[in-house]
Design a protein around this motif. Structure first.
Motif, PDB file in Angstrom:
ATOM      1  N   ASP A 341       0.785  -1.235   0.000  1.00  0.00           N
ATOM      2  CA  ASP A 341       0.000   0.000   0.000  1.00  0.00           C
ATOM      3  C   ASP A 341       0.818   1.287   0.000  1.00  0.00           C
ATOM      4  N   THR A 342       2.137   1.227  -0.123  1.00  0.00           N
ATOM      5  CA  THR A 342       2.938   2.444  -0.023  1.00  0.00           C
ATOM      6  C   THR A 342       3.768   2.672  -1.286  1.00  0.00           C
ATOM      7  N   GLY A 343       4.230   3.889  -1.420  1.00  0.00           N
ATOM      8  CA  GLY A 343       5.112   4.255  -2.515  1.00  0.00           C
ATOM      9  C   GLY A 343       5.890   5.500  -2.152  1.00  0.00           C
ATOM     10  N   VAL A 350      19.074  19.806 -11.009  1.00  0.00           N
ATOM     11  CA  VAL A 350      20.092  20.853 -11.099  1.00  0.00           C
ATOM     12  C   VAL A 350      19.957  21.546 -12.442  1.00  0.00           C
ATOM     13  N   GLY A 351      19.988  22.870 -12.422  1.00  0.00           N
ATOM     14  CA  GLY A 351      20.003  23.648 -13.652  1.00  0.00           C
ATOM     15  C   GLY A 351      21.142  24.647 -13.614  1.00  0.00           C
ATOM     16  N   ILE A 352      22.040  24.562 -14.606  1.00  0.00           N
ATOM     17  CA  ILE A 352      23.208  25.459 -14.678  1.00  0.00           C
ATOM     18  C   ILE A 352      23.243  26.054 -16.071  1.00  0.00           C
ATOM     19  N   GLU A 353      22.888  27.327 -16.166  1.00  0.00           N
ATOM     20  CA  GLU A 353      22.830  28.020 -17.445  1.00  0.00           C
ATOM     21  C   GLU A 353      22.004  27.195 -18.433  1.00  0.00           C
ATOM     22  N   ARG A 354      22.606  26.673 -19.497  1.00  0.00           N
ATOM     23  CA  ARG A 354      21.822  25.924 -20.504  1.00  0.00           C
ATOM     24  C   ARG A 354      21.738  24.426 -20.201  1.00  0.00           C
ATOM     25  N   TRP A 355      22.359  23.974 -19.132  1.00  0.00           N
ATOM     26  CA  TRP A 355      22.357  22.551 -18.776  1.00  0.00           C
ATOM     27  C   TRP A 355      21.311  22.280 -17.702  1.00  0.00           C
ATOM     28  N   SER A 356      20.692  21.093 -17.768  1.00  0.00           N
ATOM     29  CA  SER A 356      19.790  20.656 -16.706  1.00  0.00           C
ATOM     30  C   SER A 356      19.965  19.155 -16.488  1.00  0.00           C
ATOM     31  N   PHE A 357      19.842  18.737 -15.224  1.00  0.00           N
ATOM     32  CA  PHE A 357      20.031  17.334 -14.854  1.00  0.00           C
ATOM     33  C   PHE A 357      18.954  16.938 -13.847  1.00  0.00           C
ATOM     34  N   LYS A 358      18.624  15.631 -13.857  1.00  0.00           N
ATOM     35  CA  LYS A 358      17.614  15.121 -12.933  1.00  0.00           C
ATOM     36  C   LYS A 358      17.926  13.673 -12.587  1.00  0.00           C
ATOM     37  N   TYR A 359      17.724  13.330 -11.307  1.00  0.00           N
ATOM     38  CA  TYR A 359      17.811  11.937 -10.870  1.00  0.00           C
ATOM     39  C   TYR A 359      16.616  11.651  -9.975  1.00  0.00           C
ATOM     40  N   ILE A 360      15.940  10.504 -10.208  1.00  0.00           N
ATOM     41  CA  ILE A 360      14.806  10.087  -9.388  1.00  0.00           C
ATOM     42  C   ILE A 360      14.902   8.590  -9.127  1.00  0.00           C
ATOM     43  N   TYR A 361      14.726   8.210  -7.873  1.00  0.00           N
ATOM     44  CA  TYR A 361      14.549   6.810  -7.520  1.00  0.00           C
ATOM     45  C   TYR A 361      13.098   6.652  -7.086  1.00  0.00           C
ATOM     46  N   ALA A 362      12.380   5.699  -7.684  1.00  0.00           N
ATOM     47  CA  ALA A 362      10.961   5.500  -7.407  1.00  0.00           C
ATOM     48  C   ALA A 362      10.714   4.076  -6.940  1.00  0.00           C
ATOM     49  N   ASP A 363       9.756   3.925  -6.023  1.00  0.00           N
ATOM     50  CA  ASP A 363       9.385   2.611  -5.482  1.00  0.00           C
ATOM     51  C   ASP A 363       7.892   2.623  -5.216  1.00  0.00           C
ATOM     52  N   LEU A 364       7.148   1.716  -5.860  1.00  0.00           N
ATOM     53  CA  LEU A 364       5.705   1.638  -5.684  1.00  0.00           C
ATOM     54  C   LEU A 364       5.299   0.208  -5.375  1.00  0.00           C
ATOM     55  N   ASP A 365       4.533   0.035  -4.297  1.00  0.00           N
ATOM     56  CA  ASP A 365       3.894  -1.255  -4.065  1.00  0.00           C
ATOM     57  C   ASP A 365       2.766  -1.446  -5.069  1.00  0.00           C
ATOM     58  N   ALA A 366       2.282  -2.678  -5.155  1.00  0.00           N
ATOM     59  CA  ALA A 366       1.304  -3.020  -6.196  1.00  0.00           C
ATOM     60  C   ALA A 366       0.043  -2.175  -6.123  1.00  0.00           C
ATOM     61  N   ASN A 367      -0.404  -1.834  -4.898  1.00  0.00           N
ATOM     62  CA  ASN A 367      -1.668  -1.109  -4.748  1.00  0.00           C
ATOM     63  C   ASN A 367      -1.484   0.278  -4.137  1.00  0.00           C
ATOM     64  N   ALA A 368      -0.312   0.827  -4.296  1.00  0.00           N
ATOM     65  CA  ALA A 368      -0.073   2.173  -3.767  1.00  0.00           C
ATOM     66  C   ALA A 368      -0.924   3.204  -4.506  1.00  0.00           C
ATOM     67  N   VAL A 369      -1.031   3.068  -5.823  1.00  0.00           N
ATOM     68  CA  VAL A 369      -1.820   3.978  -6.661  1.00  0.00           C
ATOM     69  C   VAL A 369      -2.430   3.154  -7.791  1.00  0.00           C
ATOM     70  N   PRO A 370      -3.462   3.653  -8.447  1.00  0.00           N
ATOM     71  CA  PRO A 370      -3.969   2.958  -9.642  1.00  0.00           C
ATOM     72  C   PRO A 370      -2.876   2.857 -10.699  1.00  0.00           C
TER      73      PRO A 370
END
Length: 429
Positions: A341-343, A350-370
């Motif tokens: 039931d959790t996620g 990070v955005g530096i002038e014309r550069w942008s970066f992103k990192y995401i770690y995601a974890d979802l249980d089977a019934n956390a969301v539809p």
């Protein structure tokens, strides 16, 4: 009988004045230059040969001078009148085209190469099948303001009816690609602090979401939402809420829908900024078959009861040439009868002038969301998953951007993993 040859001197003084006046008037049609030269010569000649008296000469001379002055004035006034007429015509045209100032076009096109390696997609020999795809996304929006504080918008996008994708894959021997209604809404700002929107619309200012762990960025909900924001000693507070239709069934009146309420606070102190929000999602009548279209869901939910608490936040700082922040979300389904039931998700941007970066770690249980809502690039939008996303982009110009996005995701309950690499060229207009 003796006749008198015709000559000017034989004209009687009264009739001579009338004839001279006619000659003067006729000469005036030739313009100011003739009035000043030829006309004066004529009346002087008539005085000299006795056709008119000296007094009549003086009278005609004064009349000719007066006519010359009037015509000169008319000539000098004509450019002013012509300019005024031109300005009036321009104003009329601008008034006719005033509607154009109330319309704004915006859109983008994205060309993508996508490589996918999925361990669940194997050939007869049990070997993984890699997938290479060329894809295109095109979006065009028309935004109008028919009156003060009222905005009406509509957008078209490539893709099919899948709510989580506007991509079209290059395939089917150069077949034509579909265009669909992406959004259509009316929004009214009652005050500078309160607004409402109805129709099919983007989340925008009506739901603050720092990651796509629950909501894919291509989803445009349908229904009605409202927002309230106001300043306080800490920064700006906001409250969002709405009712969104999930499906409609002709056979009963228990149509499924969701409602939500969100409270949040934005903080700013010097170069430091932060946002913290809490959201409640309530779901009604979701136990009915077909509530979540199986053609678009990932098929990873084992329960159809949802009531979701969502807490999310961002903490960042600005610096010379850019900014950086930490982001995170936590989700709990309070209505499911299962323990899955959790996620959560956490990461950094990070955005530096014309550069942008992103990192995401995601974890979802089977019934956390539809399983019809999360980012479709993580195992097709599945729940019961965990994984990483690393993305970077460089803006060649203000409207042209190059980007790379890498996903490494796996199912938690079965042996299935997927890696996706996307290379994008995006142009906004």
């Amino acid at each position: 009988m003796k006749t008198t040859p015709y000559r000017l001197g034989a004209i009687a003084p009264r009739s001579g004045l009338i004839g001279a006046t006619a000659l003067v008037g006729a000469s005036m049609f030739a313009g100011p230059a003739m009035a000043s030269d030829t006309t004066m010569q004529l009346i002087q000649m008539m005085r000299d040969n006795g056709s008119i008296t000296q007094a009549q000469y003086n009278q005609l001379k004064a009349a000719a001078a007066d006519d010359e002055q009037q015509q000169a004035h008319a000539q000098s006034a004509r450019p002013v009148a012509d300019q005024a007429s031109l300005e009036a015509r321009v104003d009329d045209k601008l008034a006719e085209m005033e509607w154009a100032s109330k319309i704004k076009l915006k859109g983008d096109i994205r060309l993508r190469y996508q490589y996918g390696d999925n361990s669940g997609r194997e050939n007869a020999a049990g070997n993984n099948i890699d997938r290479n795809r060329g894809r295109v996304r095109y979006r065009l929006g028309i935004i109008t303001t028919p009156m003060d504080r009222l905005e009406v918008g509509a957008g078209l996008a490539s893709g099919g009816s899948d709510p989580r994708s506007t991509n079209q894959t290059f395939s089917d021997n150069f077949s034509s690609k579909g265009i669909n209604l992406d959004y259509a809404y009316a929004q009214y700002e009652f005050t500078d602090y309160f607004a409402a929107i109805a129709g099919k619309f983007k989340f925008g200012d009506y739901l603050w979401i720092p990651t796509d762990v629950m909501w894919d960025g291509d989803i445009n909900p349908e229904g009605v939402s409202a927002r309230l924001n106001f300043d306080n000693a800490l920064g700006e507070s906001f409250a969002n809420g709405g009712l969104w239709v999930l499906n409609e069934f002709g056979g009963n009146n228990s149509d499924p829908y969701l409602y939500y309420g969100q409270l949040g606070q934005q903080l700013a102190s010097g170069n430091v900024f932060a946002t913290l929000a809490g959201t409640w999602y309530g779901f009604e009548n979701t136990a009915q078959p077909g509530t979540f279209n199986p053609d678009y869901s990932a098929g990873t939910n084992t329960d159809d009861q949802f009531g979701i608490v969502n807490v999310n936040g961002e903490l960042g700082t600005k610096f010379a040439g850019g900014k950086a922040s930490l982001i995170g979300e936590y989700l709990l389904n309070t209505e499911t009868d299962t323990n899955e039931d959790t996620g959560f998700a956490f990461g950094a941007k990070v955005g530096i002038e014309r550069w942008s970066f992103k990192y995401i770690y995601a974890d979802l249980d089977a019934n956390a969301v539809p399983d019809i809502f999360p980012d479709s690039d993580r195992l097709g939008g599945a729940t019961d998953m965990k994984g990483h996303e690393i993305a970077g982009a460089y803006a060649l110009t203000d409207v042209v951007e190059l980007g790379l996005d890498y996903y490494n995701t796996e199912r938690k309950s079965i042996d299935l993993d997927e890696q996706i690499l996307q290379a994008d060229l995006s142009v906004k207009f």
